[in-house]
Design a protein around this motif. Structure first.
Motif, PDB file in Angstrom:
ATOM      1  N   ASP A  86       0.854  -1.197   0.000  1.00  0.00           N
ATOM      2  CA  ASP A  86       0.000   0.000   0.000  1.00  0.00           C
ATOM      3  C   ASP A  86       0.884   1.238   0.000  1.00  0.00           C
ATOM      4  OD1 ASP A  86      -2.345   1.429   0.041  1.00  0.00           O
ATOM      5  OD2 ASP A  86      -3.257   0.114   1.525  1.00  0.00           O
ATOM      6  N   THR A  87       0.236   2.414  -0.008  1.00  0.00           N
ATOM      7  CA  THR A  87       0.971   3.659  -0.234  1.00  0.00           C
ATOM      8  C   THR A  87       1.709   4.148   1.017  1.00  0.00           C
ATOM      9  OG1 THR A  87      -1.186   4.104  -1.149  1.00  0.00           O
ATOM     10  CG2 THR A  87       0.524   5.619  -1.725  1.00  0.00           C
ATOM     11  N   GLY A 130       2.397  11.411  -0.726  1.00  0.00           N
ATOM     12  CA  GLY A 130       2.096  11.937  -2.062  1.00  0.00           C
ATOM     13  C   GLY A 130       1.096  13.092  -2.009  1.00  0.00           C
ATOM     14  N   ASP A 131       0.110  13.022  -1.097  1.00  0.00           N
ATOM     15  CA  ASP A 131      -0.872  14.112  -0.977  1.00  0.00           C
ATOM     16  C   ASP A 131      -0.226  15.366  -0.381  1.00  0.00           C
ATOM     17  OD1 ASP A 131      -2.835  12.591  -2.078  1.00  0.00           O
ATOM     18  OD2 ASP A 131      -3.732  11.985  -0.156  1.00  0.00           O
ATOM     19  N   LEU A 132       0.607  15.185   0.639  1.00  0.00           N
ATOM     20  CA  LEU A 132       1.277  16.349   1.254  1.00  0.00           C
ATOM     21  C   LEU A 132       2.160  17.072   0.244  1.00  0.00           C
ATOM     22  CD1 LEU A 132       2.388  15.082   4.781  1.00  0.00           C
ATOM     23  CD2 LEU A 132       0.509  16.637   4.242  1.00  0.00           C
ATOM     24  N   LEU A 133       2.805  16.287  -0.630  1.00  0.00           N
ATOM     25  CA  LEU A 133       3.719  16.889  -1.614  1.00  0.00           C
ATOM     26  C   LEU A 133       2.988  17.748  -2.645  1.00  0.00           C
ATOM     27  CD1 LEU A 133       6.173  13.888  -2.120  1.00  0.00           C
ATOM     28  CD2 LEU A 133       6.820  16.181  -1.360  1.00  0.00           C
ATOM     29  N   LYS A 134       1.665  17.575  -2.745  1.00  0.00           N
ATOM     30  CA  LYS A 134       0.904  18.424  -3.672  1.00  0.00           C
ATOM     31  C   LYS A 134       0.780  19.849  -3.122  1.00  0.00           C
ATOM     32  CE  LYS A 134      -1.858  14.543  -5.290  1.00  0.00           C
ATOM     33  NZ  LYS A 134      -3.075  13.784  -4.956  1.00  0.00           N
ATOM     34  N   THR A 135       0.875  19.995  -1.786  1.00  0.00           N
ATOM     35  CA  THR A 135       0.668  21.301  -1.158  1.00  0.00           C
ATOM     36  C   THR A 135       1.948  21.897  -0.580  1.00  0.00           C
ATOM     37  OG1 THR A 135      -1.513  20.481  -0.534  1.00  0.00           O
ATOM     38  CG2 THR A 135      -0.791  22.517   0.530  1.00  0.00           C
TER      39      THR A 135
END
Ligand SMILES: [Zn+2]
Length: 394
Positions: free
Chosen positions: A32-33, A284-289
């Motif tokens: 998983d991620t 990966g989600d944190l790196l978008k912001t």
């Protein structure tokens, strides 16, 4: 440098066995991620590795990937995907996330599925010594045959057999397995279940247990005794307790690892962040912001040993600190010269004290503010050099 040793529950002087510091850190199970808990674990060890190299040590760092495991097989069935293909895909994703956070790759990135001959050799010797027994195609380690079993468990407060069994059961032990002589015995080799992948062994087709994989990889790539064995705090028992028992009996040498270093769990909504609870913050989600440096500052603003919970304002604060470092960069240029011995000494004192990265970052934060006020190029150059030791890219 002083490091906290889980086994003795005390701060001890870190002195390696010889010129090369040998470190083994338990790696991921790729199904998983990558979430913030993984990032905290591997960024913390990355900071330790970078700091030891900065202090002049040669470091050999081995990390494993548990690429054959119950969770991988379950997930591969759900996805209708081959287990090894799933493992390769999720390992690549994990490495991608770690590269983004500027985590240096280990010197050896070892796959559990590639250790079968070494594992069989260890298990055969443990059987010959009387510490393990075969039962219907499985092999178990017999905890009652090992009077020293559980030293690590006792160090973390699991004081007797019942306390150990309770936690083992919560963490995937199968106490009712009738093939075992004792509910706390743990599997070294498990017989093939229908439809599962298997390797040939003297006990029939099967696959290794999780604990023996890490012992085999640590000893194969680093030798019978190592300097630091690390992992998440939830691995101290049973995983690392079992590793100590099987490794030390196999080699006849103790301690298997001089230091046991455990990284605290990251929480969310008051509970440990975990795949099974679904309360995950994905890297990966944190790196978008947020920038990779801001995420690293957020992580290293927490001391590696303690559990913590991440809140969005922490990331905003960290982004502000990174902005200050960038302003210092603009002031002093790409290849600054000059030094600040006082700041250098205080940084080393903080890091030598059980890798106190929050204190080290606070020193750099204050020094960056001072630099921008006073335009002191020497201090600015030192701030950027030491930020680099923490793996920041400003
Ligand atoms: Zn491990």
């Amino acid at each position: 440098m002083k490091l906290f040793n889980t086994l003795t529950q005390s701060l001890e002087d870190f002195v390696p066995l010889d010129d090369t510091v040998r470190i083994y850190v338990c790696g991921i199970t790729p199904y998983d991620t990558t979430h913030l808990g993984h990032a905290f674990l591997y960024v913390s060890f990355d900071a330790l590795m970078r700091y030891l190299r900065f202090r002049g040590y040669t470091v050999k760092y081995v990390q494993n990937v548990t690429d054959i495991d119950d969770d991988i097989l379950r997930k591969s069935r759900e996805l209708g995907m081959a287990w090894d293909e799933l493992g390769r895909r999720e390992t690549a994703r994990f490495l991608n996330d770690m590269d983004a956070l500027n985590v240096r790759r280990p010197d050896v990135y070892a796959k559990a599925s590639e250790q079968i001959p070494v594992i069989i050799e260890i298990v055969q010797k443990l059987i010959a010594q009387g510490y393990a027994y075969e039962s219907q195609g499985c092999v178990f380690f017999s905890v009652k045959e090992d009077p020293e079993f559980g030293q690590m468990a006792r160090a973390i407060g699991l004081l007797d057999y019942d306390a150990m069994l309770k936690i083992a059961n919560e963490r995937g032990n199968f106490p009712d397995d009738t093939r075992k002589r004792d509910p706390l015995d743990f599997v070294l080799w498990q017989a093939q279940a229908p439809g599962e992948p298997a390797w040939e062994s003297p006990w029939g087709p099967g696959r290794p247990g999780w604990h023996i994989e890490c012992s085999a990889m640590a000893m194969r790539y680093l030798g019978p005794q190592i300097d630091i064995h690390g992992g998440g705090a939830d691995l101290a028992f049973p995983h690392h307790t079992c590793e100590i028992a099987q490794s030390e009996h196999f080699t006849g040498k103790a301690p298997f690892s001089r230091f046991w270093v455990h990284v605290g769990m990251v929480h969310q909504d008051g509970e440990k962040m975990s795949k099974s609870l679904g309360n995950l913050t994905l890297v990966g989600d944190l790196l978008k912001t947020y920038s990779p440096d801001a995420i690293r500052v957020t992580l290293l603003n927490h001391h590696y040993r303690y559990p913590w919970e991440c809140f969005p304002p922490d990331l905003v604060f960290a982004s502000g600190v990174v902005d200050l470092f960038k302003q210092v960069r603009e002031l002093v240029g790409e290849q600054p010269t000059g030094e600040d011995k006082l700041l250098h000494g205080r940084f080393i004192a903080a890091m030598d004290n059980d890798l106190n990265t929050p204190e080290a970052l606070e020193l750099l934060h204050q020094a960056a503010e001072t630099t921008l006020e006073t335009k002191n190029i020497n201090t600015g150059a030192e701030v950027l050099r030491l930020a680099g030791v923490l793996g920041l890219t400003v």
